[in-house]
Design an enzyme around this catalytic site. Sequence first.
Site, PDB file in Angstrom:
ATOM      1  N   GLY A 142       1.063  -0.868   0.107  1.00  0.00           N
ATOM      2  CA  GLY A 142       0.402   0.103  -0.428  1.00  0.00           C
ATOM      3  C   GLY A 142       0.359   1.022  -0.148  1.00  0.00           C
ATOM      4  O   GLY A 142       1.722   1.667  -0.184  1.00  0.00           O
ATOM      5  N   SER A 143       0.186   2.521   1.123  1.00  0.00           N
ATOM      6  CA  SER A 143       0.871   3.344   1.061  1.00  0.00           C
ATOM      7  C   SER A 143       3.122   3.368   1.330  1.00  0.00           C
ATOM      8  O   SER A 143       2.945   4.934   1.045  1.00  0.00           O
ATOM      9  CB  SER A 143       0.130   4.282   1.652  1.00  0.00           C
ATOM     10  OG  SER A 143      -0.847   4.585   1.025  1.00  0.00           O
ATOM     11  N   THR A 144       3.202   2.648   1.769  1.00  0.00           N
ATOM     12  CA  THR A 144       4.356   2.528   2.547  1.00  0.00           C
ATOM     13  C   THR A 144       5.088   2.575   1.525  1.00  0.00           C
ATOM     14  O   THR A 144       6.455   3.111   1.878  1.00  0.00           O
ATOM     15  CB  THR A 144       4.537   1.295   3.544  1.00  0.00           C
ATOM     16  OG1 THR A 144       4.266   0.322   2.971  1.00  0.00           O
ATOM     17  CG2 THR A 144       3.504   1.605   4.541  1.00  0.00           C
ATOM     18  N   LYS A 158       5.177   3.947  -1.377  1.00  0.00           N
ATOM     19  CA  LYS A 158       5.267   5.425  -2.120  1.00  0.00           C
ATOM     20  C   LYS A 158       6.667   5.755  -1.598  1.00  0.00           C
ATOM     21  O   LYS A 158       7.045   6.313  -2.477  1.00  0.00           O
ATOM     22  CB  LYS A 158       4.252   6.483  -1.636  1.00  0.00           C
ATOM     23  CG  LYS A 158       2.525   5.747  -2.170  1.00  0.00           C
ATOM     24  CD  LYS A 158       1.855   6.711  -1.512  1.00  0.00           C
ATOM     25  CE  LYS A 158       0.488   6.455  -1.967  1.00  0.00           C
ATOM     26  NZ  LYS A 158      -1.091   6.733  -0.871  1.00  0.00           N
TER      27      LYS A 158
END
Lengths: 466, 484
Positions: free
Chosen positions: B216-218, B220
């Site tokens: 997920g966003s980690t 990014k």
Amino acid sequence: MSSASNTTTISPVGAPNRRNTELALLLFAVAIPLLAYANVGLAKHGSVPAGMLGYGLGMGGFALVAHLVVRKFAPYADPLMLPIATLLNGLGLVLIYRLDQEPSVTTPALGGPRAPGQLLWSGLAVLLFIAVIVFLKDHRILNRYTYISGAAALLLLIAPMFFPAVNGSRLWIVIPGVGSIQPGEFAKIVLAVFFSGYLMVKRDALALASRRFMGMYLPRGRDLGPILVIWAVSMGILIVETDLGSTLLYFGLFVVMLYVATERTSWIVFGLLLAGGGATVVGMTSSHVKVRINEWLDPMQGVAQGLASEAAQVRWSFGSGGVLGTGLGQGYSRLIGGIGVKSDYILATVGEELGLAGVMAVLLLYGLLVERGMRTALAARDPFGKLLAVGLSSAMAIQVFVVAGGVTGLIPLTGMTMPFLAQGGSSVVANWALVAILLRISDTARRPAPAPAPSPDSEPTQVVRL
Amino acid sequence: MNKPLRRVAIFCGLLIFSLLIRDNWLQFVDGDSLKNDPHNRRVLINEYAKPRGDIIVGGKAVTGHKTTGDSDFQYERTYTDGAEWAPVTGFASQVYGTTLLEGVEDKILTGDDDRLFFNRTIDMLTGKQQQGGDVVTTLNSKAQDAAFKGLGDKKGAVAAINPQTGAILALASTPSYDPSTIADGSAKDSKAWSALQADKNQPMLNRALRQTYPPGSTFKIVTAAAALDNGLYSSIDEPTDSPLPYTLPGTTTTLNNEGPLPCHNATLKVALEVSCNTVFGHMGAQLGQAKMLAQADKFGFNKSLDIPVRTVASNFSNGMNSSQVALSSIGQFNTAATPLQMAMVAGAVANNGKLMTPYMVDQLRAPNLNVVQENSPKELDQAMTPQTAQKIQGMMEAVVSGGTGTMAQIPGVTVGGKTGTAQHGENNSGLPYAWFISYAKTAQGSPVAVAVVVEDGNANREEISGGGLAAPIAKSVMEAVLNK
């Protein structure tokens, strides 16, 4: 005309009778198992076994008495056989005692400790050995009982058919409450006596009255009869008693003796054809034999599912022993489990705890024993003695080959016991008797020729002028 | 009769001779393979005939042994706080074999290792029982406590490393199991074993090393590193070229943010602080497959490691089209990472771009405490330039000081982090995974980087977010390492 050779100018100096050699060897044959016994106690319990002294005295006593009897009644007998039999028997007792220390193979269901019983049987066996040496003054006496022996052998072979099968084979005569005996062990001796007597009489007919066909001598139809009977009985045993090993033993014994008696190679070809054909048919039809053959071809089947067969356990046992073995009392041959670990599979314990070196030593002892028997046959002066000695020795050789070959996976496994080594009363008694007869033959064979009576012919040669 | 007799004598000799040959084959040629056959029970009997060496954490053994009354196996393995340490130790069972450290370092623990030959010989000559060596781990028992207690009865995993050395400080996985319950072959233990095997929560799965989750966003962080390193942007305060709404290239699907966030042409710093999907998705598509894959590989994706326990390789796919690269760049589509992998990502950032090879065994010790093998820190890769790393540190620290990761703040310590909430399941029907990766920094550099993943939490769907569920666990692990 041959007066020169029949001379009394050279008096026969008594051939060395080698009794002292035997005594020296016996010392080792008693000492080695005794040390092995102490070794087991030290490895398993950290102390010398309590029965050490009694055991040592007992074994030493038996060996000494046997030796003295041989010294008195068969002074020219072969010096190696008695020590070898003593050593193998002693090692067998130690191995059984060693396995008795493993609770998992000494449960009441498996008969509890087996060493005391085996010791008793060994004692009886030595007594029988002494009796044979004392009372059988000449092996040729056995020749009188040729056909009685034949009938007795047939009886011994057929008897187990009427008793229930044990472990899938009908090898035992079970007397409830008393015990069981394995008549096959005695049958091999009685059969050898019968074959010797029979072939001694018939050998000329079998050897000479034959037709030559394609470079081979084919026997006449009526001479073929007895051979076919033996073959049929062997196959009958195989089918009814499902015992592949005994079949191999009896038939092999017969072919060997036939060959020696007639000096015709054609008998071997003929015998092998009959045996091979019969074995193939039985191997394809009998489920018991089929299982054994499958286990032989792939001992590790079922191992991945956690169902290791005894065959697989035996292989692991040998492999884990390596070259030098783990040392007595420090192996895990109990993992083989069941009743066979002290009898049929005893060689696996030798393999694991004494290693390749130990197994080779034991096999060489058997080899030596067999070849001393062969030497006796060569030296024997009468055809009956020759045939009997070669028969008994080759029976021993075939039995060792069938058992050891089966256990090590050289041939399919069959239910027979290692002579002297394995637990089993009948076996140890029969094999001591076998050795006693061989000793008796060798005594006769090695005995110096009686001094020729002084004859007037051998007086210094005179030239008579006519 | 003597001629055939001699032949028979030779034949019998050959019979015995063939037995000798066969026995040599069996015991000499085949001997070793039979002896070491794993199905040969003697192998196990030997292994448990002496006490196993111990696995040591912070000077104290987390394993032990007890004597049994069993005829085959004299000793049995025991564990202190077995469930907590199971993802590190694995198990050593008399029936079910060995796993993880117990498996990889089996030879040292049993004393059968070649390097212990001298010790064995001495033991044999002096009549002493063969002893096993010890495995000294790099783990930090306080951090492990914090991680295991923090996860509690939630399903998830924690991996913590020292960014400067790569030493693993914590490896927790829940639900866990106590390896002492399956140490022997008793009926009780075999029941416990089948229950563990049948449990649909897979308590024996080491989630920290061997389970991959969509990050997920980690993820990014990786995308940002690629953008900065490849010169797409040079400053974290420079507005990005980010349309809103953003339609995935080649499709009519729009990529959404979690609510009305200020993501239109947001700066990198703001985009990471509020976790803009549109910004990083577009950025990933702009960078393209090759550059994104290269960056992910530099962080250690697509490669399994032996630390010395083998980890599962995290995945960033190759051969994707633009829209798939865009989704992958925000940690969705086929992107999947182990918690250890994400701890390595945070660690590389904290260590100024230098990624250290993670390892969990500090020393292997002989029974007499001589060191047999000592592991020293090794560099795995330079994941990004130090400048890029420092820029990303600035962004991650902003996330904790004022963004989605405020729950991880530790007074007096600089903390950088990134939250993540990853969708999974058919049409995203499964409960999302809550992620949090972070590091703490002191004057001497960064002593700890953590990755926490919580699988479905005991919270309802809306409440799940990396910041709420996972960040407090990461915080307590970092505090434990910092001795706060």
